[in-house]
Write a protein that holds these residues in place. Structure first.
Motif, mmCIF file in Angstrom:
data_model
loop_
_atom_site.group_PDB
_atom_site.id
_atom_site.type_symbol
_atom_site.label_atom_id
_atom_site.label_comp_id
_atom_site.label_asym_id
_atom_site.label_seq_id
_atom_site.Cartn_x
_atom_site.Cartn_y
_atom_site.Cartn_z
ATOM 1 N N GLU A 22 -28.956 41.297 48.587
ATOM 2 C CA GLU A 22 -29.529 40.720 49.798
ATOM 3 C C GLU A 22 -30.736 39.856 49.478
ATOM 4 O O GLU A 22 -30.936 38.797 50.086
ATOM 5 N N LEU A 25 -29.445 36.605 47.987
ATOM 6 C CA LEU A 25 -28.894 35.765 49.042
ATOM 7 C C LEU A 25 -29.998 35.127 49.861
ATOM 8 O O LEU A 25 -29.942 33.938 50.198
ATOM 9 N N GLU A 26 -31.040 35.906 50.163
ATOM 10 C CA GLU A 26 -32.159 35.390 50.948
ATOM 11 C C GLU A 26 -32.876 34.280 50.189
ATOM 12 O O GLU A 26 -33.306 33.280 50.790
ATOM 13 N N GLU A 28 -31.533 32.215 48.141
ATOM 14 C CA GLU A 28 -30.682 31.039 48.084
ATOM 15 C C GLU A 28 -30.630 30.290 49.411
ATOM 16 O O GLU A 28 -30.203 29.138 49.451
ATOM 17 N N LEU A 29 -31.041 30.936 50.499
ATOM 18 C CA LEU A 29 -30.974 30.305 51.808
ATOM 19 C C LEU A 29 -32.056 29.239 51.951
ATOM 20 O O LEU A 29 -33.163 29.371 51.434
ATOM 21 N N ILE A 35 -33.879 22.754 57.116
ATOM 22 C CA ILE A 35 -32.522 22.478 57.588
ATOM 23 C C ILE A 35 -32.416 20.995 57.932
ATOM 24 O O ILE A 35 -33.403 20.372 58.350
ATOM 25 N N TYR A 74 -27.353 29.399 61.261
ATOM 26 C CA TYR A 74 -26.640 30.133 60.213
ATOM 27 C C TYR A 74 -25.997 29.172 59.207
ATOM 28 O O TYR A 74 -26.149 29.320 57.994
ATOM 29 N N ILE A 75 -25.284 28.172 59.730
ATOM 30 C CA ILE A 75 -24.613 27.202 58.854
ATOM 31 C C ILE A 75 -25.638 26.313 58.158
ATOM 32 O O ILE A 75 -25.541 26.030 56.961
ATOM 33 N N ARG A 77 -28.683 26.863 57.235
ATOM 34 C CA ARG A 77 -29.426 27.517 56.148
ATOM 35 C C ARG A 77 -28.551 27.730 54.913
ATOM 36 O O ARG A 77 -29.073 28.041 53.839
ATOM 37 N N ARG A 78 -27.259 27.569 55.076
ATOM 38 C CA ARG A 78 -26.333 27.781 53.955
ATOM 39 C C ARG A 78 -25.750 26.478 53.411
ATOM 40 O O ARG A 78 -24.995 26.515 52.447
ATOM 41 N N LEU A 79 -26.076 25.355 54.044
ATOM 42 C CA LEU A 79 -25.601 24.056 53.551
ATOM 43 C C LEU A 79 -26.547 23.550 52.465
ATOM 44 O O LEU A 79 -27.334 22.635 52.655
ATOM 45 N N LYS A 80 -26.439 24.186 51.325
ATOM 46 C CA LYS A 80 -27.296 23.840 50.197
ATOM 47 C C LYS A 80 -26.428 23.249 49.098
ATOM 48 O O LYS A 80 -25.515 23.900 48.600
#
Length: 221
Positions: A22, A25-26, A28-29, A35, A74-75, A77-80
């Protein structure tokens, strides 16, 4: 006692591994403030939509707006994306492109989707622009939106994003313009404040597609 001790140690170990995953993952966000700006603007439009839903007492609008604002964050923060695709990512993208291409060529034989791609993209983009500017019936607008998403996958099969990149830029601008025009028209025509969630959803979709096509490259492994 040994069984209980071993079980407790196993539980602690699993919890430690889960906590580590966790934390990774945090890390990597993307921070909320980093954003993509267009997605952040969509968040503000959704906040306006939430406020409007209270004013006009449209609770379905409130529910949809809350759901989509969380999805957008949500999306977003993950579009890296990396500056360049690594080898594994490149292989995955290439194989996906080839699979879609093979499916279109061998399963959809009665219509030349790949050959008519440019023409279909232009017509779909024009219909979508009209919907974004003037149409308030979301059911009607859903059809060209789904077809545009299909054309995105066809561009992936073609391994060429040039045409869809041209269209998507002015569709995002049209989406924002239509959002404002529909509010003004609703106030003038019905004397009521109304928000068209369709435009906000489409701006989200177009922005995500634009981020993908601007940050991935399709080259043979």
């Amino acid at each position: 006692m040994n069984i209980i001790r071993n079980r407790d140690e196993k539980i602690k170990k699993e919890k430690y591994i889960k906590d580590q995953e966790e934390e990774m993952l945090e890390d990597e966000l993307i921070p909320f403030t980093q954003i993509d700006s267009k997605l952040l603007l969509c968040c503000w439009l959704l906040i306006i939509s939430i406020i409007t839903s209270f004013i006009v007492a449209k609770w379905e609008l409130f529910i949809y707006s809350v759901i989509f604002i969380f999805l957008t964050i949500y999306i977003g923060r993950r579009l890296k994306f990396r500056g360049k695709n690594d080898e594994v990512t490149n292989v995955v993208i290439w194989n996906l492109s080839q699979s879609i291409n093979d499916f279109i060529e061998y399963k959809i034989k009665n219509y030349d989707l790949l050959g008519d791609y440019k023409n279909l993209l232009l017509k779909t983009s024009i219909v979508l622009a009209i919907c974004l500017l003037f149409v308030v019936n979301s059911a009607i607008c859903l059809i060209p939106t789904l077809f545009f998403i299909l054309l995105f996958f066809i561009s992936l099969a073609n391994k060429n994003f040039c045409e869809i990149r041209k269209c998507i830029k002015w569709l995002i601008v049209t989406g924002f313009l239509g959002f404002v025009l529909k509010i003004i028209f609703a106030v003038i025509a019905t004397n009521n404040l109304s928000i068209d969630l369709f435009n906000i959803i489409n701006i989200n979709i177009f922005t995500i597609i634009q981020l993908i096509i601007d940050n991935i490259e399709i080259k043979e492994p």
